[in-house]
Design a protein around this motif. Structure first.
Motif, short mmCIF file in Angstrom:
data_model
loop_
_atom_site.label_atom_id
_atom_site.label_comp_id
_atom_site.label_asym_id
_atom_site.label_seq_id
_atom_site.Cartn_x
_atom_site.Cartn_y
_atom_site.Cartn_z
N VAL A 38 7.61 -18.85 -5.29
CA VAL A 38 6.74 -19.48 -4.31
C VAL A 38 7.54 -19.67 -3.04
O VAL A 38 8.69 -20.13 -3.08
N GLN A 39 6.97 -19.30 -1.92
CA GLN A 39 7.62 -19.53 -0.63
C GLN A 39 6.72 -20.44 0.19
O GLN A 39 5.50 -20.28 0.20
N SER A 40 7.31 -21.43 0.81
CA SER A 40 6.53 -22.29 1.71
C SER A 40 7.41 -22.67 2.89
O SER A 40 8.60 -22.37 2.91
N GLN A 41 6.79 -23.29 3.85
CA GLN A 41 7.55 -23.57 5.07
C GLN A 41 7.04 -24.85 5.70
O GLN A 41 5.93 -25.28 5.44
N ILE B 88 10.37 -15.15 2.63
CA ILE B 88 9.38 -14.22 2.05
C ILE B 88 10.08 -13.07 1.34
O ILE B 88 9.73 -12.70 0.21
N ARG C 224 3.14 -19.05 -0.11
CA ARG C 224 2.99 -17.68 -0.62
C ARG C 224 3.36 -17.68 -2.09
O ARG C 224 4.39 -18.22 -2.47
N ALA D 153 11.58 -14.20 -1.91
CA ALA D 153 10.54 -14.39 -2.93
C ALA D 153 10.03 -13.04 -3.44
O ALA D 153 9.80 -12.87 -4.64
N GLU D 154 9.86 -12.10 -2.53
CA GLU D 154 9.37 -10.78 -2.96
C GLU D 154 10.39 -10.05 -3.83
O GLU D 154 10.02 -9.32 -4.75
N ILE E 168 11.53 -17.85 8.10
CA ILE E 168 10.37 -17.74 7.21
C ILE E 168 10.34 -16.34 6.57
O ILE E 168 10.15 -16.20 5.37
N THR F 44 0.35 -29.19 11.57
CA THR F 44 1.07 -28.28 10.66
C THR F 44 1.38 -28.94 9.32
O THR F 44 2.08 -28.37 8.51
N LEU G 281 2.72 -10.84 -2.87
CA LEU G 281 3.08 -12.20 -2.47
C LEU G 281 2.20 -12.53 -1.27
O LEU G 281 2.40 -11.98 -0.19
N TYR H 187 7.15 -26.55 9.73
CA TYR H 187 7.54 -26.29 11.11
C TYR H 187 6.75 -27.21 12.01
O TYR H 187 5.72 -27.75 11.62
N GLY H 188 7.23 -27.37 13.21
CA GLY H 188 6.51 -28.19 14.19
C GLY H 188 5.43 -27.37 14.85
O GLY H 188 5.20 -26.23 14.46
#
Lengths: 372, 177, 273
Positions: B35-38, B21, A174, B24-25, B17, A113, A3, B40-41
């Motif tokens: 799929v992992q996404s994020q 992950i 990911r 997802a793993e 986060i 970001t 991943l 953030y500021g």
């Protein structure tokens, strides 16, 4: 099976393609590329340097490439702006290197970001003067791996900088990736074979690419950003100026078929084509599937090579099309090229967004329902 | 399982986060796609932080969450920004420190308190949360999640994290009884 | 063959510099210093930026790189770091090195990367016909300072020393024998070296500021360049308009590429164990 983030996959791809040298400057959202290479390159005898700014990072990469190293730098919006002058230098001096731009919201400091695709035209026209450009745009983590390798290969093959135009979504998300042992062909620049005394560093072979010696090999050649003749020395001749700029364009144009890649979905009988690239193509892919389920004959046309623009491929799809819509995270950039290429043969519309959010499948589907 | 969308939120530094992950793993370990996404500021600590995970037996195209089946919020700010107003049928978990007005049906659990008081380590609240999430939504097999947690946590903290995960499951078991 | 014959690209001559310009003298000193230092001609790279002085590498028979304005040191850093066995010499001007390239200059000093930098200081932008540079003295005239330069100049050598260069020296086109000696010592230093070479621009600087002919300007170099010992005997008022020439600073510090490669080697050792 791993991943990985897109930025991590970029690093893995670069190392697989034989990266020797990286110079960079920290900038969100590309910094992971520098951080990973800082840890990985010295372990395999490669060189990692964090320079004092974006400009010097680009310069160091060119200097290193002239010694024979395979080089890369990575940046984002503001840094990409700062690199433009030296990017033009690399193009004019035919120095291979890969420049990664993980696009974020602009202009100016913008939204560091958040994703955007606002640098599509800067990738094409960012540096001054007439010049060709190769830019590739990955849509997934796995594709980032393969396109980084391809970017390195194309830059070595054609002695030119290659831009890997990522976006924040692809850079930071990911997903699953399998990295094979065998990555296929790795291309190294063509070297001169004759007597160093007779070496003309900018005399092209039949493929329009001049063989490239490295500094320190006894060729004692000159490289300048001034217009130069085949010997590498400055020339004030209008004839030489015109011929050099033309050759640099021809070098890319004549190899269009080797450089340009697209992917299509459901285009065979499509009446509406959605043109989308990078992360936006993922939304488009979903919207096209949903549209098909509703009986709307939509298809996806995804340029993997953004520049040169896949004009031939797009034109070959035009028969049967009623409408082309370009979905992109900006207020209308690649759409200008699409309009230019279809030149009135079919109507062109845009789905645009510049608020730092990825265009949603629902947004695209709603458009398709409306124009069907 | 066609497509499950999970949204985890809290403040920067709470390990949101990393939790995404790991989830997802765990899905990957079972041969699923994830799929992992994020988002953030600009700050690395504080501020509302969001980590999204999509798990599917098919390939994942659009990588963001639009139709979540579960939302977690560890802070009031994250609840207001990412969890409030979810449609009925969405499981919403919040830490019991969230002191804003909650929608009906929201499940409030002592996630951070459990990490702090039962394990003495508030830093593992994200792992407690993962146990709770999987306890309620059963996204992956418990063994897969445990394996994924152990793959990602620092050496020497395996027992602590295993305990944290189990305490998370326990919070759900207790809330059901 | 003498240094000039062996190390110059005679087929590229005559050069584009104006009559009376000091830069050709400095170039002669640099090639003689290269010969004196015994560098391998095939393992030596000369790098420059943009400006009059930056045209010199085109006449020098080595691997030569004429880069973008101000960035010579950044390109040179890439060359040296990628292939540390190469000798890297940067030829740059006062505007190139210290205005547009000032950031790269101080950070190259700080890194102490093994590059020898010759700053040809003629106190003006000559290539673009006479705008003031960071080395133009306050009050002097330039096309962009028609009422006298408002800016202050600074001291290249003090700057280099403070930023971490491990060899710093100054000489002039007039003191060409000394200049040759100092450049060769700078080349021999394993670290970042700066040699300020005061040069004259009679065309765009001297004429506007009524400094006379090239010969007058070189006589001024003779009078203004004083040794440290002589300077010690002068009062601050007597030192106005004068500058110290000779070796000004030497220090020991780890060299950048050597330090990096010691890390690479230690990682290799760890992997073998």
């Amino acid at each position: 099976m791993l991943l990985l983030q897109g930025n991590e996959a970029c690093v893995e791809g670069a190392l697989a393609a034989g990266l020797d040298f990286y110079a960079g400057y920290p900038i969100t959202p590309s910094t992971e590329i520098a951080e990973l290479l800082a840890a990985k390159l010295p372990r395999q005898g490669g060189s990692f340097i964090q320079m004092e700014d974006e400009i010097s990072a680009m310069a160091a990469v060119i200097g290193a490439s002239l010694t024979g190293a395979k080089t890369m730098t990575a940046t984002s919006g503001p840094g990409f702006s700062l690199k433009q002058e030296n990017l033009g230098y690399a193009m004019y001096t035919e120095t291979p290197c890969v420049v990664v731009n993980v696009q974020r919201g602009g202009p100016s400091t913008g939204q560091p970001t958040m994703p955007s695709q606002g640098d599509v035209m800067q990738a094409r026209w960012g540096t001054h003067g007439d010049h060709p450009v190769i830019a590739l745009s990955p849509s997934s983590v796995e594709e980032t791996f393969w396109l980084t390798i391809r970017a390195m290969n194309l830059s070595e093959k054609y002695r030119t900088p290659v831009i890997l135009l990522m976006d924040e979504v692809v850079g930071h998300m990911r997903e699953r990736i399998e990295i094979p042992q065998d990555i296929g062909e790795v291309i190294n620049r063509k070297k001169p074979t004759g007597d160093p005394k007779d070496y003309l560093p900018f005399k092209p072979d039949a493929d329009l690419v001049p063989p490239m010696a490295s500094f320190g090999e006894g060729y004692r050649f000159h490289v300048t950003g001034l217009t130069h003749d085949e010997s590498g020395f400055p020339s004030g001749s209008n004839k030489i100026t015109g011929e050099l700029i033309q050759r640099l364009h021809d070098k890319i144009d004549r190899n269009y078929a080797d450089i340009v890649q697209v992917e299509t979905e459901h285009m065979e009988d499509a009446e509406i084509a959605v043109v989308a690239y990078g992360s936006t193509a993922r939304s488009a892919s979903r919207a096209v599937k949903q549209a098909r389920e509703q009986g709307i004959k939509a298809g996806l046309f995804r340029p993997i090579t953004i520049w040169p623009f896949p004009a031939q491929e797009l034109k070959s799809c035009l028969a049967g099309l009623k409408h082309v819509v370009v979905a992109e995270m900006n207020l209308g950039q690649l759409i200008l090229e699409v309009e230019r290429q279809v030149a009135g043969a079919v109507s062109v519309g845009g789905i645009m967004r510049a608020d730092g959010e990825l265009i949603t499948p629902a947004q695209i589907l709603a458009y398709l329902q409306e124009v069907k | 399982m066609k497509r499950s969308e999970i949204r985890l939120s809290g403040s920067g530094g709470q390990g949101i986060i990393l939790a995404g992950i790991i989830l997802a793993e765990a899905a990957l370990l079972e041969g699923k796609n994830a799929v992992q996404s994020q988002s953030y500021g600009p700050e690395a600590r504080g501020g509302a932080s969001k980590s999204e995970v999509i798990i599917s037996s098919e390939s994942v195209d659009y990588p963001k969450v639009t139709d979540p089946s579960l939302v977690l919020a560890l802070t009031s700010e994250a609840y207001t920004k990412y969890a409030r107003g979810c449609s009925a049928g969405v499981v919403v978990l919040v830490d019991d420190s969230v002191n804003t007005l909650l929608d009906e049906g929201v499940l409030s659990l002592p996630i951070i308190r459990t990490a702090r008081e039962e394990l003495g380590r508030p830093i593992v609240a994200n792992i407690v949360a993962l146990g709770a999430i999987n306890g309620v939504a059963k996204l992956v097999a418990p063994e897969s999640l445990e394996k994924a947690v152990l793959n990602r946590v620092p050496k020497g903290t395996e027992d602590l994290n295993r305990k944290a995960l189990h305490l998370g499951y326990k919070l759900i078991a207790e809330s059901n009884s | 063959m003498s240094g000039e014959d062996k190390y110059l690209r005679s087929n590229r001559l005559p050069h584009i510099l104006c009559p009376g310009c000091g830069h050709g003298i400095v170039m002669g000193a640099v090639v003689r210093a290269i010969e004196k230092a015994g560098l391998d001609q095939n393992k030596t790279v000369i790098v420059s930026g943009i400006g009059c002085s930056s045209r010199l590498p085109g006449y020098m028979d080595f691997d030569t790189l004429h880069t973008t304005h101000g960035r010579a040191l950044a390109f040179a850093t890439g060359i040296k770091f990628a292939k540390p066995e190469l000798n890297v010499i940067v030829v740059t001007g006062d505007g190139d090195a210290l205005a547009i390239g000032g950031n790269h200059f101080i950070h190259s000093c700080r890194r102490n990367i093994d590059i020898t930098t010759i700053v040809l200081n003629n106190r003006i932008y000559g290539m673009t016909s006479g705008q003031f540079s960071p080395m133009t003295p306050q009050g002097h005239l330039a096309t962009t300072a028609p009422f006298g330069n408002v800016d202050r100049d600074f001291d290249i050598c003090e700057l280099s020393k403070a930023a971490g260069a491990t060899y710093v020296a100054r000489s002039t086109a007039y003191h060409v024998a000394q200049l040759t000696d100092l450049v060769s010592k700078a080349i021999m230093n394993k670290g970042f070296s700066v040699v300020e070479a005061v040069s004259q621009c009679p065309t765009y600087y001297g004429r506007r500021n009524k400094m006379g002919s090239a010969v007058d300007m070189m006589n001024d170099q003779k009078a203004s360049g004083v040794t440290a010992a002589a300077a010690a005997k002068l009062t601050p008022e007597q030192m106005v308009g004068k500058y110290v020439i000779g070796e000004l600073h030497k220090a020991e510090a780890p060299e950048y590429t050597a330090r990096y490669h010691s890390i690479v080697d230690s990682l290799k050792d760890k992997e073998m164990k």
